[in-house]
Each structure stands twice: as C-alpha cells, then as structure tokens.
Design a protein around this motif. Structure first.
Motif, PDB file in Angstrom:
ATOM      1  N   ASP A  50       0.839  -1.187   0.000  1.00 37.50           N
ATOM      2  CA  ASP A  50       0.000   0.000   0.000  1.00 37.50           C
ATOM      3  C   ASP A  50       0.883   1.249   0.000  1.00 37.50           C
ATOM      4  O   ASP A  50       2.085   1.180   0.262  1.00 37.50           O
ATOM      5  CB  ASP A  50      -0.887  -0.013   1.248  1.00 37.50           C
ATOM      6  CG  ASP A  50      -2.146   0.807   1.084  1.00 37.50           C
ATOM      7  OD1 ASP A  50      -2.169   1.657   0.168  1.00 37.50           O
ATOM      8  OD2 ASP A  50      -3.090   0.596   1.854  1.00 37.50           O
ATOM      9  N   ILE A  51       0.265   2.415  -0.274  1.00 35.88           N
ATOM     10  CA  ILE A  51       1.032   3.655  -0.307  1.00 35.88           C
ATOM     11  C   ILE A  51       0.923   4.430   0.995  1.00 35.88           C
ATOM     12  O   ILE A  51       1.555   5.478   1.130  1.00 35.88           O
ATOM     13  CB  ILE A  51       0.568   4.561  -1.458  1.00 35.88           C
ATOM     14  CG1 ILE A  51      -0.860   5.069  -1.203  1.00 35.88           C
ATOM     15  CG2 ILE A  51       0.663   3.854  -2.793  1.00 35.88           C
ATOM     16  CD1 ILE A  51      -1.258   6.220  -2.083  1.00 35.88           C
ATOM     17  N   HIS A  52       0.132   3.932   1.959  1.00 33.18           N
ATOM     18  CA  HIS A  52      -0.174   4.782   3.102  1.00 33.18           C
ATOM     19  C   HIS A  52       1.024   5.019   4.009  1.00 33.18           C
ATOM     20  O   HIS A  52       0.955   5.867   4.907  1.00 33.18           O
ATOM     21  CB  HIS A  52      -1.357   4.214   3.900  1.00 33.18           C
ATOM     22  CG  HIS A  52      -1.003   3.103   4.842  1.00 33.18           C
ATOM     23  ND1 HIS A  52      -0.974   1.787   4.469  1.00 33.18           N
ATOM     24  CD2 HIS A  52      -0.663   3.127   6.154  1.00 33.18           C
ATOM     25  CE1 HIS A  52      -0.634   1.044   5.505  1.00 33.18           C
ATOM     26  NE2 HIS A  52      -0.445   1.824   6.531  1.00 33.18           N
ATOM     27  N   HIS A  53       2.124   4.336   3.801  1.00 34.19           N
ATOM     28  CA  HIS A  53       3.320   4.574   4.604  1.00 34.19           C
ATOM     29  C   HIS A  53       4.348   5.426   3.871  1.00 34.19           C
ATOM     30  O   HIS A  53       5.400   5.741   4.432  1.00 34.19           O
ATOM     31  CB  HIS A  53       3.964   3.239   4.982  1.00 34.19           C
ATOM     32  CG  HIS A  53       4.478   2.472   3.805  1.00 34.19           C
ATOM     33  ND1 HIS A  53       3.627   1.813   2.929  1.00 34.19           N
ATOM     34  CD2 HIS A  53       5.732   2.283   3.323  1.00 34.19           C
ATOM     35  CE1 HIS A  53       4.351   1.253   1.971  1.00 34.19           C
ATOM     36  NE2 HIS A  53       5.612   1.511   2.186  1.00 34.19           N
ATOM     37  N   CYS A  54       4.074   5.789   2.612  1.00 31.92           N
ATOM     38  CA  CYS A  54       5.054   6.533   1.805  1.00 31.92           C
ATOM     39  C   CYS A  54       5.093   8.009   2.204  1.00 31.92           C
ATOM     40  O   CYS A  54       4.173   8.533   2.821  1.00 31.92           O
ATOM     41  CB  CYS A  54       4.711   6.421   0.324  1.00 31.92           C
ATOM     42  SG  CYS A  54       4.773   4.749  -0.319  1.00 31.92           S
ATOM     43  N   MET A  55       6.194   8.672   1.815  1.00 29.88           N
ATOM     44  CA  MET A  55       6.352  10.110   2.053  1.00 29.88           C
ATOM     45  C   MET A  55       6.462  10.826   0.711  1.00 29.88           C
ATOM     46  O   MET A  55       6.925  10.259  -0.268  1.00 29.88           O
ATOM     47  CB  MET A  55       7.621  10.395   2.852  1.00 29.88           C
ATOM     48  CG  MET A  55       7.739   9.685   4.163  1.00 29.88           C
ATOM     49  SD  MET A  55       9.270  10.161   4.990  1.00 29.88           S
ATOM     50  CE  MET A  55       9.506   8.752   6.068  1.00 29.88           C
ATOM     51  N   ASN A  56       6.033  12.075   0.709  1.00 25.13           N
ATOM     52  CA  ASN A  56       6.191  12.862  -0.509  1.00 25.13           C
ATOM     53  C   ASN A  56       6.171  14.349  -0.173  1.00 25.13           C
ATOM     54  O   ASN A  56       5.684  14.747   0.888  1.00 25.13           O
ATOM     55  CB  ASN A  56       5.101  12.540  -1.532  1.00 25.13           C
ATOM     56  CG  ASN A  56       3.712  12.873  -1.037  1.00 25.13           C
ATOM     57  OD1 ASN A  56       3.224  12.222  -0.105  1.00 25.13           O
ATOM     58  ND2 ASN A  56       3.081  13.858  -1.635  1.00 25.13           N
ATOM     59  N   THR A  57       6.707  15.161  -1.075  1.00 29.00           N
ATOM     60  CA  THR A  57       6.683  16.611  -0.930  1.00 29.00           C
ATOM     61  C   THR A  57       5.977  17.219  -2.132  1.00 29.00           C
ATOM     62  O   THR A  57       6.498  17.147  -3.251  1.00 29.00           O
ATOM     63  CB  THR A  57       8.114  17.192  -0.837  1.00 29.00           C
ATOM     64  OG1 THR A  57       8.761  16.659   0.317  1.00 29.00           O
ATOM     65  CG2 THR A  57       8.065  18.709  -0.724  1.00 29.00           C
ATOM     66  N   PRO A  58       4.813  17.807  -1.967  1.00 26.37           N
ATOM     67  CA  PRO A  58       4.138  18.458  -3.090  1.00 26.37           C
ATOM     68  C   PRO A  58       4.853  19.746  -3.497  1.00 26.37           C
ATOM     69  O   PRO A  58       5.607  20.330  -2.713  1.00 26.37           O
ATOM     70  CB  PRO A  58       2.745  18.773  -2.522  1.00 26.37           C
ATOM     71  CG  PRO A  58       2.612  17.930  -1.298  1.00 26.37           C
ATOM     72  CD  PRO A  58       4.001  17.785  -0.761  1.00 26.37           C
ATOM     73  N   TRP A  59       4.610  20.182  -4.738  1.00 30.89           N
ATOM     74  CA  TRP A  59       5.130  21.473  -5.180  1.00 30.89           C
ATOM     75  C   TRP A  59       4.227  22.049  -6.261  1.00 30.89           C
ATOM     76  O   TRP A  59       3.350  21.369  -6.786  1.00 30.89           O
ATOM     77  CB  TRP A  59       6.575  21.338  -5.671  1.00 30.89           C
ATOM     78  CG  TRP A  59       6.755  20.540  -6.932  1.00 30.89           C
ATOM     79  CD1 TRP A  59       6.526  20.955  -8.210  1.00 30.89           C
ATOM     80  CD2 TRP A  59       7.212  19.183  -7.029  1.00 30.89           C
ATOM     81  NE1 TRP A  59       6.815  19.948  -9.099  1.00 30.89           N
ATOM     82  CE2 TRP A  59       7.244  18.852  -8.406  1.00 30.89           C
ATOM     83  CE3 TRP A  59       7.613  18.217  -6.114  1.00 30.89           C
ATOM     84  CZ2 TRP A  59       7.646  17.609  -8.873  1.00 30.89           C
ATOM     85  CZ3 TRP A  59       8.003  16.980  -6.566  1.00 30.89           C
ATOM     86  CH2 TRP A  59       8.028  16.675  -7.925  1.00 30.89           C
ATOM     87  N   LEU A  60       4.461  23.314  -6.585  1.00 28.88           N
ATOM     88  CA  LEU A  60       3.703  24.018  -7.612  1.00 28.88           C
ATOM     89  C   LEU A  60       4.650  24.562  -8.669  1.00 28.88           C
ATOM     90  O   LEU A  60       5.721  25.089  -8.344  1.00 28.88           O
ATOM     91  CB  LEU A  60       2.921  25.191  -7.001  1.00 28.88           C
ATOM     92  CG  LEU A  60       1.910  24.879  -5.903  1.00 28.88           C
ATOM     93  CD1 LEU A  60       1.369  26.185  -5.317  1.00 28.88           C
ATOM     94  CD2 LEU A  60       0.767  24.035  -6.452  1.00 28.88           C
TER      95      LEU A  60
END
Length: 290
Positions: A50-60
């Motif tokens: 599953d992806i619920h343990h992953c980390m990410n940084t959004p950007w614009l």
C-alpha cells in the motif's frame, strides 16, 4: 510524567526551555511523539503493498498553460503515455501534473517514496534532499517535452514533508478491518466514511484514542489505535477532525471531573458531541439521549 500519567509537555522556544502542565494532554502530533516519549505502546506495522506509509513533498509550477496541457493529454493519449514512459525512464520516480485553482499553476503531489522512517532524522533529511532534486528534474523534463510547460518555473514547494504514517497507538480499543461490516461500536465517538463505497460506514470507538496503559493522555488523529488497512483512511483530514473533536470533548470532561480520560463515561462524551452537532449512528444517539 507523574505516577504513571502524563502531566504536561516540555518544549523549546526562543525563550528557552519551558513546560506546559495540564490535567489532560492531547497528543495530536500525528507521529505519536508525546505518547511514545511517555512510554505508551505503539505499532509500526505496515502493508508494503500500500502507499499509506510513503512520504512525498508536493510542489507548484507557475507560468504554465494547463488548458493546453489537458487538451494534449486528452486528445493525444498515446503521446501522453509515451511522455510518462520516457519520464519514468529518465527520472525514475516521475509524477503527473494536476490542476490547481488557477490555469497558470500546476500541482504536483510529488513522487511517493517508500522504505523511509518518519521518525528517523537521517531518513527525513534524505527524503527532503531527494524531493528537491526530483522537483528540478521534473521542471527540466516538463519544460522540454510537455505542451503548456515551455515557460514553467518552480513556484513553491511544501514547507515540510507529507508524512502518512509513523506510529499507531496501542489503545484500549482499535479500529480494525473486521469492523468495516457496519457494526456499531458501543463507545462510538464518530462515524467515518469507508475506504470505498463497497464497504459500510465505519464506527470509531473512544477506546481507539485512549492508551492501553498510560493515563493523562488522549491520542486523536492519524496515530490513533488501528490496523494498517484502517489507517489508510483514518489518517485523512476529515477523520482527524472527527477524532480530534472527540478528544477535546473527552479531555475537557476529564479535567472538569478530575478523573483520568479512561474513566469518563462514554455516554457523557456522546451527549456533548451531539450537542456540538457531531454525527453519531442513530442507535448510539438515541441511547445517549435516553
């Protein structure tokens, strides 16, 4: 800590080290930082599929023409698929652009990174560095190959990592996969939408906020007591509102009564939540009102 109960928190600021004392502490850190340091048991088990343990940084990205990009994506699906394939080959973790509140701004949720710990400083630093490198690589690739992105520029990156999972409390009760069948918890403090429409709504019990063997503290939010499958949706913002409101009500009642949170009658919590407009299962609401 005082006699096995949490009685406050120490923090650092520009004024130095200070302490905030409280009759009841609400740990809403999301990572369980307070209950962990106080010695409460927790679980870090995850489902690696599953992806619920992953980390990410959004950007614009600014300076884009999103209507042009969307027309290309819809009208030339083969070209778009080839674009995504080439991006993954060139960058590895490659993300697609999403619309935002403006036609000249594109949102990227950021590639999700697995295998890192949300409570290890070295891991957090590594994900921060990788995320920013990926931002620059995305900008270069999109400007070179995606219609509407020829003049794009990096507008903004998130001020901190997006963390989905760190620790989960071991509580007096727990929300588990077996409870997705529509059963109603007798200590219900809220109702969550299910993971998908194929399941019934999920009844969330007060015991999921109360540590099994620690007094003076409640733990609402994405670190509440649950299994990995249930965590995948209980970590979301509406569910954090649900459990946060219940924790605030219960903490106030415990403080007023001079008792530990586990000793607050659930019916009193339910009645207070109903007065505030919270949604409870009809049967629970009727019993609380009786």
């Amino acid at each position: 800590m005082e006699d096995g109960a949490v009685r406050g928190a120490v923090f650092e600021s520009k004024q130095g080290r200070r302490a905030v004392l409280a009759k009841v502490v609400v740990d809403a850190t999301g990572d369980g930082d307070l209950f962990h340091r106080a010695g409460a048991a927790s679980s870090t088990e995850i489902d690696t599929r599953d992806i619920h343990h992953c980390m990410n940084t959004p950007w614009l990205f600014g300076g884009v023409d999103m209507p042009a990009f969307l027309h290309w994506r819809v009208e030339q699906p083969a070209e778009f698929s080839e674009f995504m394939r080439r991006g993954k080959a060139a960058i590895g973790l490659f993300d697609r652009a999403f619309v935002s509140w403006r036609d000249d701004v594109a949102l990227f949720m950021g590639p999700r990174m697995a295998g890192f710990s949300a409570v290890e400083v070295d891991d957090l630093t590594e994900v921060e560095i990788r995320s920013r490198r990926l931002m620059a690589q995305h900008l270069e690739f999109y400007r070179a190959h995606a219609p509407g992105f020829e003049g794009a520029w990096l507008m903004l990156s998130a001020p901190q990592l997006g963390i989905r999972h760190a620790r989960r409390l071991v509580g007096m009760g727990a929300v588990t996969r077996e409870s997705w069948d529509g059963r109603v918890q007798p200590d219900e403090i809220g109702v969550s939408p299910p993971l998908s429409p194929s399941f019934a709504n999920v009844s969330v019990g007060y015991g999921a906020l109360v540590p099994a063997r620690l007094d003076g503290l409640l733990a609402p939010g994405r670190h509440l007591s649950c299994d990995p499958s249930s965590h995948s949706f209980l970590r979301e913002i509406p569910q954090c509102w649900l459990t946060g409101q219940a924790a605030g009500v219960a903490a106030a009642l415990a403080a007023d009564r001079g008792v530990e949170p586990r000793a607050v009658p659930v019916r009193e919590i339910q009645r207070a939540l109903l007065r505030q407009g919270a949604h409870l299962t009809e049967a629970v609401a009727e019993q609380a009102a009786a």
